[in-house]
Design a protein around this motif. Structure first.
Motif, PDB file in Angstrom:
ATOM      1  N   UNK A 108     -16.208  46.992   0.293  1.00 56.35           N
ATOM      2  CA  UNK A 108     -15.016  47.823   0.375  1.00 56.35           C
ATOM      3  C   UNK A 108     -13.778  46.976   0.137  1.00 56.35           C
ATOM      4  N   UNK A 109     -12.758  47.580  -0.469  1.00 56.29           N
ATOM      5  CA  UNK A 109     -11.454  46.929  -0.590  1.00 56.29           C
ATOM      6  C   UNK A 109     -10.640  47.256   0.663  1.00 56.29           C
ATOM      7  N   UNK A 110     -11.257  47.067   1.805  1.00 53.50           N
ATOM      8  CA  UNK A 110     -10.676  47.373   3.112  1.00 53.50           C
ATOM      9  C   UNK A 110     -10.948  46.196   4.028  1.00 53.50           C
ATOM     10  N   UNK A 111      -9.912  45.717   4.674  1.00 52.34           N
ATOM     11  CA  UNK A 111     -10.151  44.686   5.684  1.00 52.34           C
ATOM     12  C   UNK A 111      -9.319  44.985   6.921  1.00 52.34           C
ATOM     13  N   UNK A 112      -9.820  44.499   8.042  1.00 47.45           N
ATOM     14  CA  UNK A 112      -9.188  44.663   9.348  1.00 47.45           C
ATOM     15  C   UNK A 112      -8.557  43.328   9.728  1.00 47.45           C
ATOM     16  N   UNK A 113      -7.395  43.385  10.371  1.00 51.50           N
ATOM     17  CA  UNK A 113      -6.619  42.181  10.656  1.00 51.50           C
ATOM     18  C   UNK A 113      -6.333  42.081  12.147  1.00 51.50           C
ATOM     19  N   UNK A 114      -6.395  40.871  12.687  1.00 52.10           N
ATOM     20  CA  UNK A 114      -6.209  40.693  14.129  1.00 52.10           C
ATOM     21  C   UNK A 114      -4.779  40.966  14.579  1.00 52.10           C
ATOM     22  N   UNK A 115      -3.831  41.099  13.647  1.00 52.60           N
ATOM     23  CA  UNK A 115      -2.453  41.421  14.015  1.00 52.60           C
ATOM     24  C   UNK A 115      -2.283  42.900  14.348  1.00 52.60           C
ATOM     25  N   UNK A 116      -3.349  43.692  14.143  1.00 58.47           N
ATOM     26  CA  UNK A 116      -3.276  45.103  14.498  1.00 58.47           C
ATOM     27  C   UNK A 116      -3.029  46.024  13.326  1.00 58.47           C
ATOM     28  N   UNK A 117      -3.402  45.586  12.124  1.00 55.10           N
ATOM     29  CA  UNK A 117      -3.309  46.480  10.980  1.00 55.10           C
ATOM     30  C   UNK A 117      -4.554  46.319  10.122  1.00 55.10           C
ATOM     31  N   UNK A 118      -4.748  47.272   9.214  1.00 51.24           N
ATOM     32  CA  UNK A 118      -5.826  47.185   8.240  1.00 51.24           C
ATOM     33  C   UNK A 118      -5.248  47.459   6.859  1.00 51.24           C
ATOM     34  N   UNK A 119      -5.797  46.790   5.855  1.00 53.21           N
ATOM     35  CA  UNK A 119      -5.360  46.934   4.469  1.00 53.21           C
ATOM     36  C   UNK A 119      -6.423  47.682   3.682  1.00 53.21           C
ATOM     37  N   UNK A 120      -5.975  48.627   2.867  1.00 55.42           N
ATOM     38  CA  UNK A 120      -6.880  49.411   2.032  1.00 55.42           C
ATOM     39  C   UNK A 120      -6.275  49.555   0.641  1.00 55.42           C
ATOM     40  N   UNK A 121      -6.915  48.952  -0.350  1.00 55.69           N
ATOM     41  CA  UNK A 121      -6.505  49.106  -1.742  1.00 55.69           C
ATOM     42  C   UNK A 121      -7.414  50.174  -2.339  1.00 55.69           C
ATOM     43  N   UNK A 122      -6.847  51.348  -2.592  1.00 56.81           N
ATOM     44  CA  UNK A 122      -7.641  52.512  -2.973  1.00 56.81           C
ATOM     45  C   UNK A 122      -7.933  52.477  -4.473  1.00 56.81           C
ATOM     46  N   UNK A 123      -8.953  51.724  -4.849  1.00 65.30           N
ATOM     47  CA  UNK A 123      -9.319  51.599  -6.254  1.00 65.30           C
ATOM     48  C   UNK A 123     -10.795  51.235  -6.362  1.00 65.30           C
TER      49      UNK A 123
END
Length: 686
Positions: free
Chosen positions: A110-125
């Motif tokens: 997945x182009x999705x990752x979780x971050x310990x700063x309290x956010x997640x990134x998702x590149x929808x492609x």
């Protein structure tokens, strides 16, 4: 094209350069601009741009020393068990054939990752990419696309973040009740339909509850005994034996499928080249695929599929009917496979169907019931690696995951008793409980419980009974995943501020209430990290452990360490499911389990009431040091309320009237309530 974040402030650079030939044969560099659209929602940011003249986008994020989780299921790099990807560089492209560094053939991406700063990134492609995490003062997200479609999700924990994610990609797929029980399978049912029916009878005679059976290849005619997608002579008269599985034993049937016909090219819309892969954007190919499965399987009662092979050797550089770029093909094919099979099953069965796949990619979640964790080796390392795979899959937002219990690969069919016992005990506490009960690689039938030692057979039975009791809990969690997130929750997902959790791969929360610590070695002890709060021993409720510490826990072969978070309320049950109607006595019932804290707390559980049109019943527990209140709408089954009480003397009131209660030796106050009654229960300490 770059997007740069400095000091956590987002800056969009709208400037880049492109090589433009001039009319005289020379060249110039022209300054181009692009409009970037920024959309702010309740719990996410959405950043969009379209630059048709560009070849790629790169997002640069300033490094704040954070930790990164997700992107792929494979234990990257080199079978690393820790889920923390800080300092790593990862290709965002499905490549199931690249198993060199993969112990377990795990294949979700997945182009999705979780971050310990309290956010997640998702590149929808679906375009391929490469992510570099925390390298030389920056994190870089690169994709070979001219369209930027990037989301940042925010929340206090994984539940809130995935609530935002699912609002974008769609609600995760409904999971039927029978698929929450125990599903068993052989790698090769060489004895055909006779063996399948004999196995169903033997499980029933041993009073081992199961709810489904999975029929793996080979079972058809044609190339590789699959391409015709029918039931061959060994499985003739499917209208008879599949009906017997359902009517006599209460079992549903799942079959193996693949989006390929191997060397059989008597099929429209095949891609040129190796293995006869279908073009899943070709309407004629899809129609033929559906027609064969509908006419040869669904009409006889097949209600699900084990989806294999989409991640391997399909010719991704060939032209597809939808004219999509080959740079999207590896990732998009996985999505199309899930969507296609789900559409076939939905047409035949509506919601009452199930599909599991070894491979997954983002946006599969509304179309894919579960990820199965590849082909683990039948060894302690294989089991440990598979547990690490599960954590990575959860970080990517796949709600339902399961292991091939007992492992798949091995030099012989033999599996040590202790390993099998530990794998069974762990499998109970996964989303998909599927047990491979013949030998590794199909070698022999030594794992069938009737061929195992008395200790293994007993564990097998206990595991499946325990699983049945957890079915209301599992069913409710999986079918509220859009709100409550993934079922198997890594600790760093739920406690992002706790740096003790970042390297943990071998324990997790099961729903919001249970801490599960599988045993992945032959030692009958292991270290368990307890996050903040108070944790109650599931098997010995008198034992409480304060959080924010690591303890060495003794764990004999009877069970693995399981703990309940103090302040929890949740529902389990005892219901007829699968073959247990042959011996189960009495009526079905729910159990509302309450573990109040000494402090003032408020907690809830959303029961998806499977016997009342799947209505969500919001069950609330309020408590302080003097009293406990439990409020629930009417439930469809008789209900036992079981409350762990803190003091010896108390009074119980139901809907304002004092009632009698029972008290167990474990200090549980127990109240039985008839179905259909609104519940307002109060326990007052004297």
């Amino acid at each position: 094209m770059s997007i740069v974040s400095e000091s956590n402030q987002l800056t969009v650079l709208q400037l880049t350069y492109k090589y433009i030939p001039d009319v005289k044969g020379g060249s110039v560099y022209k300054d181009w601009k692009v409009k970037v659209e920024f959309i702010s929602n309740r719990n996410y940011w959405h950043i969009k741009a379209d630059a048709p003249w560009a070849n790629n986008f790169t997002i640069h994020l300033a490094d704040s020393g954070e930790h990164f989780f997700g992107v792929q299921e494979r234990n990257y790099p080199s079978n690393q068990l820790s889920p923390d990807l800080r300092g790593e560089s990862i290709t965002v492209a499905v490549n199931g054939a690249d198993y060199l560094y993969s112990e377990n053939f795990a294949s979700a991406w997945s182009a999705f990752y979780y971050n310990s700063l309290g956010y997640a990134s998702f590149f929808d492609t679906f375009y391929e990419g490469e992510y570099k995490f925390g390298n030389r003062g920056t994190t870089q997200l690169f994709h070979t696309t001219s369209e930027l479609d990037w989301y940042l999700f925010f929340g206090k924990d994984g539940n809130e973040i995935f609530n935002g994610y699912y609002s974008v990609i769609g609600t995760p797929k409904y999971i039927p009740l029978w698929a929450c029980g125990s599903i068993v399978w052989r790698d090769e049912a060489k004895g055909g339909k006779v063996q399948i029916l004999d196995d169903a009878k033997l499980f029933t005679d041993l009073q081992i509850p199961i709810s489904g059976m999975l029929l793996d290849r080979p079972y058809s005619d044609g190339s590789q005994r699959w391409s015709k997608m029918n039931f061959n002579e060994n499985f003739s008269s499917p209208e008879v034996w599949i009906k017997e599985l359902k009517d006599v034993y209460g079992l549903e049937l799942i079959t193996w499928v693949a989006p390929m016909t191997f060397s059989d090219h008597d099929f429209p819309g095949l891609l040129p080249g190796f293995q006869g892969y279908m073009d899943l954007t070709d309407s004629v190919a899809i129609k033929e695929f559906e027609t064969r499965l509908a006419n040869e399987q669904y009409k006889y009662g097949v209600k699900g599929h084990k989806m294999d092979r989409a991640d391997e050797f399909f010719p991704y550089v060939e032209h597809w009917s939808d004219k999509s770029s080959y740079r999207t093909h590896r990732n998009k094919y996985i999505f199309l496979y899930s969507k296609t099979i789900d559409s076939f099953l939905e047409e035949a069965w509506g919601k009452d169907q199930f599909n599991l796949s070894r491979s997954g990619f983002q946006r599969c979640q509304p179309h894919l019931s579960a990820i199965w964790g590849g082909d683990p080796r039948s060894s302690w390392d294989g089991m440990a690696g598979n547990l690490a795979n599960a954590m990575r899959t959860s970080f990517m937002g796949f709600p339902n995951w399961g292991s091939d219990v007992g492992g798949y690969l091995g030099d012989t069919g033999v599996i040590p008793d202790e390993l099998y016992i530990r794998w069974l005990q762990w499998g109970v506490w996964t989303g998909l409980f599927e047990i491979k009960y013949d030998g590794a690689g199909g070698n022999g039938s030594d794992r069938a419980p009737w061929n195992c030692s008395e200790n293994v057979q007993s564990t097998f039975r206990k595991a499946c009974i325990q699983r049945n009791q957890l079915v209301p809990y599992i069913y409710s969690n999986l079918n509220t995943a859009s709100v409550n997130g993934t079922l198997m929750k890594p600790l760093s997902m739920m406690y992002p501020g706790d740096d003790h959790t970042y390297q943990l791969w071998n324990e997790y929360l099961f729903g919001n209430n249970f801490l599960v610590a599988p045993v992945t070695s032959s030692e009958n002890k292991r270290e368990v990290y307890f996050p903040e709060g108070v944790w109650i021993n599931y098997y010995s409720p008198g034992e409480k452990i304060a959080g924010s510490q690591t303890k060495l826990v003794d764990c004999g072969l009877e069970h693995i360490p399981i703990y309940i978070k103090e302040g929890s309320v949740f529902v389990t049950g005892d219901i007829k499911l699968g073959n247990n109607n042959h011996w189960k006595k009495g009526n079905d019932f729910f159990v509302i389990n309450a573990f109040p804290s000494n402090k003032k707390t408020n907690s809830y559980f959303d029961l998806v009431d499977m016997f009342d049109q799947d209505k969500i019943k919001h069950i609330v527990m309020d408590n302080n040091s003097n009293e406990i209140n439990i409020i629930s709408p009417p439930l469809s089954l008789d209900t036992k309320i079981s409350i762990l009480v803190q003091k010896q003397l108390y009074k119980v009131f139901l809907n304002g009237k004092r009632i009698r209660s029972e008290r167990s030796q474990e200090n549980f106050c127990e109240i039985n309530i008839k179905k259909g009654i609104e519940i307002n229960l109060t326990v007052k300490y004297e």
